[in-house]
Design an enzyme around this catalytic site. Structure first.
Site, PDB file in Angstrom:
ATOM      1  CG  HIS A 274      -0.090   0.064   2.470  1.00  0.00           C
ATOM      2  ND1 HIS A 274       0.320   1.129   2.976  1.00  0.00           N
ATOM      3  CD2 HIS A 274       0.013  -1.107   3.345  1.00  0.00           C
ATOM      4  CE1 HIS A 274       0.999   0.854   4.063  1.00  0.00           C
ATOM      5  NE2 HIS A 274       0.811  -0.393   4.293  1.00  0.00           N
TER       6      HIS A 274
ATOM      7  CD  GLU B 254       2.208  -5.864   8.026  1.00  0.00           C
ATOM      8  OE1 GLU B 254       2.288  -7.257   7.808  1.00  0.00           O
ATOM      9  OE2 GLU B 254       2.800  -5.069   7.498  1.00  0.00           O
TER      10      GLU B 254
END
Length: 209
Positions: free
Chosen positions: A9, A82
């Site tokens: 990201h 994550e």
């Protein structure tokens, strides 16, 4: 032959503040959005079978910016989230160092020993990364697939690709926001073609030809 185009990201508000995000979230900064757009331009000529993203807000924002006006399947996969960092999430690096200095040191310098119950270990992340890659390979035997995820997940994937062990997890290069890595998969064998490349950001710096 299958090619995975793997990116992290873009820069987030918490990245700037040096806060651990994990399963929590913050929005992309203006710079993060711009870098995702630039990566989208870089990949405009690549025909993707699908985009597979972590469901976190920051990865979905990045995926949408990369896709732009294209009509592409955008799929979410929880296994691309994550590492879960439990009580660390939302705290700054300095705050975590103060509350858990040994664990924080292990996170960066001794991944084999890192534990943060009830969060995940790096072993846990490795297990889910292995399963999601196998499933992607089964679904897409050939073509190009864009994978949008997070630093620890991507470092783990690249480590697996290199047949390295967890103690090498943080070996260079670091995976910066919107960096591009490309993995070729053929008959279950993974070959790393490109790792952590950020040349698309040069346009922002005025270095583009």
């Amino acid at each position: 032959m299958l090619y995975l185009y793997v990116t992290r990201h873009g820069e987030t508000e918490w990245n700037v503040q040096k806060r651990m995000q994990g399963h929590l979230d913050s929005n992309l900064t203006a710079e993060g959005l711009l870098h995702a757009e630039l990566l989208g331009k870089r990949l405009a000529s690549v025909e993707f079978e699908a985009v597979i993203s972590s469901p976190s807000v920051r990865t979905m924002q990045t995926s949408e910016k990369i896709i732009g006006d294209r009509t592409l399947p955008l799929k979410k996969d929880e296994r691309l989230k994550e590492i879960h960092l439990a009580t660390w999430e939302g705290k700054t690096h300095d705050e975590i160092k103060a509350m858990a200095p040994n664990d924080f040191d292990n996170f960066w310098n001794n991944p084999l020993e890192f534990r943060n119950d009830p969060g995940e270990s790096f072993y846990d992340v490795k297990s889910r990364v292995e399963t999601v890659i196998k499933d992607i390979e089964k679904t897409y035997q050939s073509g190009n697939v864009l994978v949008v995820s997070h630093a620890v997940v991507i470092k783990t994937l690249l480590m697996i690709c290199k047949n390295n062990t967890l103690d090498t997890l943080w070996d260079p290069p670091f995976i910066n926001g919107t960096s591009l890595s490309i993995i070729k998969i053929q008959n279950g064998k993974m070959d790393l073609i490109l790792e952590g490349d950020t040349s698309h950001k040069d346009e922002v710096l005025g270095h583009a030809d």
